[in-house]
Design an enzyme around this catalytic site. Structure first.
Site, PDB file in Angstrom:
ATOM      1  N   GLY A 421       0.910  -1.385  -0.037  1.00 12.51           N
ATOM      2  CA  GLY A 421      -0.167   0.017   0.014  1.00 12.51           C
ATOM      3  C   GLY A 421       0.843   1.344   0.211  1.00 12.51           C
ATOM      4  N   GLU A 473      -0.356   5.981  -0.829  1.00 13.01           N
ATOM      5  CA  GLU A 473      -0.933   6.506   0.589  1.00 13.01           C
ATOM      6  C   GLU A 473      -0.005   7.722   1.021  1.00 13.01           C
ATOM      7  OE1 GLU A 473      -1.101   3.516   3.694  1.00 13.01           O
ATOM      8  OE2 GLU A 473      -1.544   1.869   2.298  1.00 13.01           O
ATOM      9  N   GLU A 594      -2.043  -9.112  16.953  1.00 15.74           N
ATOM     10  CA  GLU A 594      -1.503  -8.505  18.188  1.00 15.74           C
ATOM     11  C   GLU A 594      -2.443  -8.535  19.431  1.00 15.74           C
ATOM     12  OE1 GLU A 594       0.140  -4.582  17.020  1.00 15.74           O
ATOM     13  OE2 GLU A 594      -0.837  -3.782  18.644  1.00 15.74           O
ATOM     14  N   HIS A 683      11.546  -3.830   7.068  1.00 14.55           N
ATOM     15  CA  HIS A 683      11.911  -3.066   8.620  1.00 14.55           C
ATOM     16  C   HIS A 683      13.468  -2.949   8.261  1.00 14.55           C
ATOM     17  CE1 HIS A 683       8.099  -4.903  10.090  1.00 14.55           C
ATOM     18  NE2 HIS A 683       8.066  -3.790  10.559  1.00 14.55           N
TER      19      HIS A 683
HETATM   20  N1  GLN Z   1      -1.239  -0.325   3.818  1.00  9.52           N
HETATM   21  C1  GLN Z   1      -0.506  -0.055   4.903  1.00  9.52           C
HETATM   22  C2  GLN Z   1       0.716   0.399   4.109  1.00  9.52           C
HETATM   23  O1  GLN Z   1       1.235  -0.256   3.164  1.00  9.52           O
HETATM   24  C3  GLN Z   1      -0.348  -1.257   5.734  1.00  9.52           C
HETATM   25  C4  GLN Z   1       0.828  -1.205   6.743  1.00  9.52           C
HETATM   26  C5  GLN Z   1       0.614  -2.307   7.789  1.00  9.52           C
HETATM   27  O2  GLN Z   1       0.525  -3.278   7.659  1.00  9.52           O
HETATM   28  N2  GLN Z   1       1.144  -1.965   8.990  1.00  9.52           N
HETATM   29  O3  GLN Z   1       1.499   1.086   4.994  1.00  9.52           O
END
Ligand code: GLN
Ligand code: ZN
Length: 747
Positions: A421, A473, A594, A683
């Site tokens: 995304g 986004e 989580e 990450h």
């Molecule tokens: N759509 C979100 C992004 O790509 C998903 C992020 C996530 O899963 N933490 O940033």
């Protein structure tokens, strides 16, 4: 050994600094603009300011009530380093005999050009990511207390006796005692969890062995074992009968222990019981009256009662009083870290002196609880009528076969490639957002900047040859906050930052009232992106469970009720996306795992309301609409049934850092829908090579039929930079094409 335990304390305090000073310094060190010595100085200044602040708020300077829980990155990494558990691939960075250099410390946390970092996981039901130590035959344990000792000494030089906080039992106690520590806090959250690999009984046995051993040491500080995040259950007898001096119980998530047998009763009677009655996880002002009652009921077990937060305060922001832009009446309802320290101080006074001594404060807190119920917006009739009218059918999508057929015209190739995304959030984007909020940029100019970014991201994806595109986004500061800003019932803070891992911080919104959607949120952006390309663009929404998990949520009704309100708002959004011609909608639920309760008895109820909320959000979509979901973890096991229950057409999941471990679970569960196990660990700044990705895809294909397999990164790309992102995506697409050719050729 028995030094008195302070009447009131906290289990930990936010480490990032009120203005994220530590985050900024650490990132400057990584980018080379700050030296190691300067970073150490910033950290020392921050520790000094924190100690002074906590003393101002009422904790004692010399009674061990102020914890020393500093960490440059993560406390589990620190614990591993303190016992010499450094993975062999990083051993050459460590200087024999000396401190672990900061460069080496951060390389273990984040990876280096050649070497992958430690895995990261969310062990408890919070958004904090822990690093996972690697311990194997090659690990040679060696106590390295130097850094901890220096921090005890640093505080002593300022006149403070702090209480070092360590994860797990270690052999560093003698050195800490010698440095002047009177109490040490050993954090043992593992003892409350039933969702770890070891069983609660095994963990209780390990605790018994460890604490009998540690307790017997003569040269040591007094030991406080803290068990945040739930009740101790199986481990309570082990700790009660071990020769330690104090136990901190989480009395927010857990209960005051009852029905104990005689040896446990006796064991507890000569310990300090520290009642964690102030919620370290949420931001509401405490009902001090009921908190004080819980403390009083501990007196049935011991005469030595103290008060604390239920967990470290690292889960909440620094100060509510700094917030000036919240809806009227709300700030009076909030307690962030500093306000919670104050609450601890009041209760500690009650414990030390008497209930009468704090009667006025108790009455004020009770009035506040009543005032919250009366805030306008807390109950909205239209929202309540809609949830009350829900029927079974509102939660069910059309049958799979009908959906598959209706979606065939998407004409996707085998092993379709996509991303999760977000694309990198560049400095330009962040600057544009900052200028908008300062009023230096008009809405129209801001929109224009976002559109240009979307166009760039669409072009880039077409060049790279991805199959299902995203708009990237750029307009979202954060995947939850963005929706919170556009929904009624939420408030957004200005400075409420909380650490999620390393130097990463989030600013959770506050869900305080009934939730509804005043207007479409994402539709214009998605439709604009789709207008630029013939390939399908995925609409991108954050799911109800994640919106709850990553916000501070009202505690005056069940989470399930709140989740349904959020789900209905998202359902309306999906209908509007469909109407605007969007054929694929992804509803992210990275936090589904989580929030899974740590206690087995609480899990079925959770899985029911969380799956229902997702279904309520998505079941209004027609069969032609392909629903994706994205999950951000690789411990699939406990929630695999629930993931099937979501009934999404395609599920992407984190898998690269754990090297595709997850695919075995997926295959074993008989999961029959589309699945995209991540092939790029986002990450870490490392770029995976084509060969590496092909290897991961081969592993996946050994367990998953090709018609189900999707190819994607582990997660969104917003934290990465463009150069590494482009290189990585290019490699992923190349690897996917190679695997696709092999699959279609039947080899
Ligand atoms: N759509 C979100 C992004 O790509 C998903 C992020 C996530 O899963 N933490 O940033
Ligand atoms: Zn993710």
């Amino acid at each position: 050994m028995t030094t008195d335990f302070p009447a009131g304390t906290i289990l930990g305090y936010p480490r990032i600094g009120p203005r994220r000073e530590l985050k900024k310094a650490v990132e400057a060190f990584w980018s080379g603009t700050l030296s190691g010595a300067e970073l150490e100085q910033t950290a020392a200044d921050l520790r000094r300011a924190t100690r002074e602040r906590l003393a101002d708020l009422g904790l004692g300077r010399d009674d061990s009530s102020i914890p020393d829980d500093f960490s440059y990155y993560d406390q589990v990494l620190d614990a591993a380093v303190a016992v010499g558990a450094i993975p062999t691939r990083f051993a050459d960075l460590a200087e024999p005999g000396g401190d672990l250099p900061l460069e080496a410390y951060f390389a273990i946390a984040r990876g280096s050009v050649e070497d992958a970092p430690l895995e990261m996981t969310k062990w408890f039901d919070s958004n904090y990511h822990y690093l996972v130590p690697e311990i194997d035959e090659a690990t040679s344990f060696r106590a390295d207390a130097a850094r901890l000792v220096r921090r005890v000494q640093e505080a002593a030089a300022d006149g403070f006796t702090v209480r070092p906080v360590l994860v797990g039992p270690v052999t560093l106690l003698a050195e800490l005692r010698a440095a002047g520590a009177e109490w040490v806090q050993l954090d043992e959250p593992a003892l409350v969890s039933e969702t770890l690999e070891a069983t609660p009984e095994e963990l209780a046995d390990a605790a018994r062995t460890a604490y009998v051993e540690l307790g017997r040491l003569t040269e040591r500080p007094a030991i406080l074992v803290a068990a945040p995040y739930g009740s101790l259950d199986a481990a309570l007898p082990a700790l009660a009968t071990a020769p330690i001096e104090a136990i901190a119980l989480d009395l927010v998530r857990g209960r005051v222990p009852g029905g104990l047998d005689a040896p446990v009763q006796r064991g507890l009677a000569d310990k300090v019981l520290v009642g964690g009655v102030i919620d370290g996880r949420n931001v509401w002002r405490a009902d001090l009256e009921s908190a004080f009652e819980r403390l009083e009921s501990l007196r049935r077990l011991t005469r030595m009662v103290a008060v604390a937060t239920s967990t470290s305060l690292l889960h909440v922001p620094h100060r509510a009083a700094d917030e000036t832009h919240l809806p009227a009446g709300l700030v009076e309802q909030l307690a962030f870290a500093d306000e919670k320290v104050k609450e601890v101080e009041v209760l500690a006074r009650g414990v030390r002196v008497s209930r009468e001594a704090i009667a006025a404060e108790l009455a004020v807190a009770t009035d506040a609880v009543l005032a919250r119920r009366r805030l306008p917006g807390v109950r909205v009739d239209a929202v309540r009528e809609r949830t009350a009218a829900l029927r079974e059918a509102d939660f069910v999508r059309p049958p799979t076969a009908e959906r598959e057929e209706a979606q065939e015209d998407l004409a996707l190739p085998p092993l379709p490639t996509t991303t999760i995304g977000s694309f990198p959030q560049t400095a330009d984007l962040r600057r544009a957002r900052a200028r908008l909020s300062r009023g230096e940029l008009t809405e129209a100019d801001y929109d224009q900047a976002m559109r240009e970014e979307i166009a760039r991201v669409i072009r880039l994806q077409e060049e790279l040859g991805l199959d299902v595109l995203v708009h990237g986004e750029p307009e979202r500061n954060d995947m939850v906050q963005y929706f919170a800003e556009h929904l009624d019932g939420f408030a957004v803070t200005q400075g409420g930052w909380v650490q999620s891992y390393g130097s990463r911080c989030t600013r959770p919104s506050i869900l305080w009232g009934d939730v509804s959607r005043p207007a479409p949120i994402t539709v214009d952006w998605a439709a604009y992106a789709q207008s630029l390309t013939a390939k399908p663009v995925k609409g991108m929404l954050t799911g109800p469970v994640t919106i709850l998990a990553w916000s501070f949520v009202r505690d005056d009704q069940s989470l399930g009720e709140t989740a349904d309100q959020v789900a209905l708002a998202l359902r309306d959004e999906i209908a509007d996306l469909e109407a605007a011609g969007i054929r694929i909608v992804q509803v992210d639920e990275p936090a589904l795992r989580e929030l899974l309760p740590l206690k087995r008895r609480d899990q079925p109820g959770y899985l029911e309301w969380s799956v229902d909320a997702f279904r309520l959000a998505t079941a209004g979509a027609g069969p032609r609409t392909q629903i994706h979901t994205h999950l951000c973890y690789s411990e699939f096991g406990a929630v695999i049934g629930a993931i099937g229950g979501l009934d999404a057409d395609v599920t992407s999941i984190e898998a690269a850092r754990s090297r595709m471990e997850v695919v075995a679970d997926i295959a074993a569960s008989g999961f029959a829908r589309g699945i995209g196990p991540g092939v790029y660990d986002i990450h870490s700044p490392r770029v995976p090579s084509v060969e590496e990705v092909e290897g991961l895809l081969d592993t996946a294909l050994a367990a998953i039929p090709p018609r189900q397999l999707w190819v994607n990164p582990d997660c969104g790309l917003k934290t990465r930079g463009y150069p590494e992102t482009i290189e990585s995506l290019r490699n992923i697409v190349a690897a996917a094409h190679a695997a696709r050719d092999r699959v279609t050729a039947g080899v």
